[in-house]
Design a protein around this motif. Structure first.
Motif, mmCIF file in Angstrom:
data_model
loop_
_atom_site.group_PDB
_atom_site.id
_atom_site.type_symbol
_atom_site.label_atom_id
_atom_site.label_comp_id
_atom_site.label_asym_id
_atom_site.label_seq_id
_atom_site.Cartn_x
_atom_site.Cartn_y
_atom_site.Cartn_z
ATOM 1 N N ALA A 48 0.907 -1.635 0.168
ATOM 2 C CA ALA A 48 -0.032 0.038 0.141
ATOM 3 C C ALA A 48 1.080 1.439 -0.102
ATOM 4 N N PHE A 49 1.755 1.500 0.956
ATOM 5 C CA PHE A 49 3.166 2.521 1.186
ATOM 6 C C PHE A 49 3.527 2.146 -0.870
ATOM 7 N N GLU A 50 3.885 1.658 -1.307
ATOM 8 C CA GLU A 50 4.701 1.969 -2.757
ATOM 9 C C GLU A 50 3.184 1.850 -3.484
ATOM 10 N N SER A 51 2.048 1.742 -3.434
ATOM 11 C CA SER A 51 1.441 2.265 -4.368
ATOM 12 C C SER A 51 1.016 3.231 -4.308
ATOM 13 N N VAL A 52 0.579 3.875 -2.983
ATOM 14 C CA VAL A 52 0.904 6.041 -2.724
ATOM 15 C C VAL A 52 2.384 6.588 -3.029
ATOM 16 N N ALA A 54 5.072 5.427 -4.817
ATOM 17 C CA ALA A 54 5.924 5.165 -5.896
ATOM 18 C C ALA A 54 5.326 6.558 -7.146
ATOM 19 N N PRO A 55 4.523 7.016 -6.990
ATOM 20 C CA PRO A 55 3.699 8.443 -8.453
ATOM 21 C C PRO A 55 3.813 9.726 -7.607
ATOM 22 N N ALA A 56 3.706 9.288 -6.439
ATOM 23 C CA ALA A 56 3.874 10.960 -5.708
ATOM 24 C C ALA A 56 5.988 11.334 -5.779
ATOM 25 N N MET A 57 6.655 9.432 -5.965
ATOM 26 C CA MET A 57 7.998 10.496 -6.103
ATOM 27 C C MET A 57 8.186 10.677 -7.012
ATOM 28 N N ASP A 58 8.076 10.526 -8.570
ATOM 29 C CA ASP A 58 8.017 10.328 -9.422
ATOM 30 C C ASP A 58 7.646 11.643 -9.567
ATOM 31 N N ARG A 59 6.367 12.326 -9.202
ATOM 32 C CA ARG A 59 6.286 14.008 -9.435
ATOM 33 C C ARG A 59 7.054 14.550 -9.058
ATOM 34 N N MET A 60 7.061 13.993 -8.207
ATOM 35 C CA MET A 60 7.924 15.050 -7.090
ATOM 36 C C MET A 60 9.791 15.525 -7.243
ATOM 37 N N GLY A 61 10.086 14.037 -8.316
ATOM 38 C CA GLY A 61 11.431 14.127 -8.092
ATOM 39 C C GLY A 61 12.386 13.641 -7.199
ATOM 40 N N ALA A 62 11.763 13.002 -6.084
ATOM 41 C CA ALA A 62 12.602 13.310 -4.535
ATOM 42 C C ALA A 62 13.733 12.344 -4.979
ATOM 43 N N LYS A 63 14.526 13.373 -4.512
ATOM 44 C CA LYS A 63 16.193 13.100 -5.237
ATOM 45 C C LYS A 63 16.905 13.469 -3.994
ATOM 46 N N SER A 64 16.289 14.200 -2.969
ATOM 47 C CA SER A 64 17.604 14.966 -1.506
ATOM 48 C C SER A 64 16.636 14.808 -0.748
ATOM 49 N N SER A 65 17.294 14.658 0.509
ATOM 50 C CA SER A 65 16.145 13.944 1.658
ATOM 51 C C SER A 65 15.305 14.773 1.991
ATOM 52 N N SER A 66 15.755 16.037 2.083
ATOM 53 C CA SER A 66 14.028 16.540 2.376
ATOM 54 C C SER A 66 12.511 16.222 1.950
ATOM 55 N N ARG A 67 12.850 16.191 0.223
ATOM 56 C CA ARG A 67 12.077 16.099 -0.363
ATOM 57 C C ARG A 67 11.288 14.448 0.411
ATOM 58 N N ARG A 68 12.586 13.982 0.110
ATOM 59 C CA ARG A 68 11.867 12.746 0.726
ATOM 60 C C ARG A 68 11.880 12.404 1.906
ATOM 61 N N SER A 69 11.476 13.329 2.912
ATOM 62 C CA SER A 69 11.340 13.167 4.037
ATOM 63 C C SER A 69 9.724 13.880 4.297
ATOM 64 N N ALA A 70 9.252 14.743 3.440
ATOM 65 C CA ALA A 70 8.512 15.440 2.733
ATOM 66 C C ALA A 70 7.313 14.371 2.614
ATOM 67 N N LEU A 71 7.644 13.799 1.286
ATOM 68 C CA LEU A 71 6.765 12.663 0.909
ATOM 69 C C LEU A 71 6.610 11.257 2.399
ATOM 70 N N ILE A 72 7.662 11.035 2.617
ATOM 71 C CA ILE A 72 6.751 10.220 3.025
ATOM 72 C C ILE A 72 6.074 10.289 4.735
ATOM 73 N N SER A 73 6.173 12.082 4.678
ATOM 74 C CA SER A 73 5.020 12.633 5.635
ATOM 75 C C SER A 73 3.941 12.105 4.770
ATOM 76 N N VAL A 75 2.091 10.604 2.601
ATOM 77 C CA VAL A 75 2.168 8.995 1.944
ATOM 78 C C VAL A 75 1.597 8.674 3.097
ATOM 79 N N VAL A 76 2.617 8.532 4.515
ATOM 80 C CA VAL A 76 1.290 8.222 5.520
ATOM 81 C C VAL A 76 0.615 8.709 6.035
#
Length: 89
Positions: A48-52, A54-73, A75-76
């Motif tokens: 379920a986490f991956e299904s939500v 993956a598309p968001a990471m592609d849209r955001m281009g989550a490469k930096s640590s702060s973007r990944r943290s925001a993305l995880i938040s 998604v959760v």
């Protein structure tokens, strides 16, 4: 409250009954972690986490640590909202 917590921890660590209780709790936790049901639920949660995510990471281009943290938040939060909606339905 701190005194009560301190007393409980002191009892658990300081007495043989407390140490036995800790050992029982650890044994129970290990049994739960090793159970097929836990593994199934964990797998479903990760899917379920991956299904939500993956598309968001592609849209955001989550490469930096702060973007990944925001993305995880984000998604959760989305997963929590979906779970609550499922419970009320």
């Amino acid at each position: 409250m701190e005194v009560v917590i301190g007393f409980a921890l002191g009892y658990w660590i300081g007495t043989s009954q407390g140490r036995q209780g800790i050992q029982k709790a650890l044994d129970s936790a290990q049994a739960i972690w090793a159970s097929p049901e836990t593994k199934r639920l964990l797998s479903e949660g990760l899917t379920a986490f991956e299904s939500v995510a993956a598309p968001a990471m592609d849209r955001m281009g989550a490469k930096s640590s702060s973007r990944r943290s925001a993305l995880i938040s984000t998604v959760v939060d989305e997963l929590i909202e979906r779970r609550q909606a499922r419970r009320t339905a």
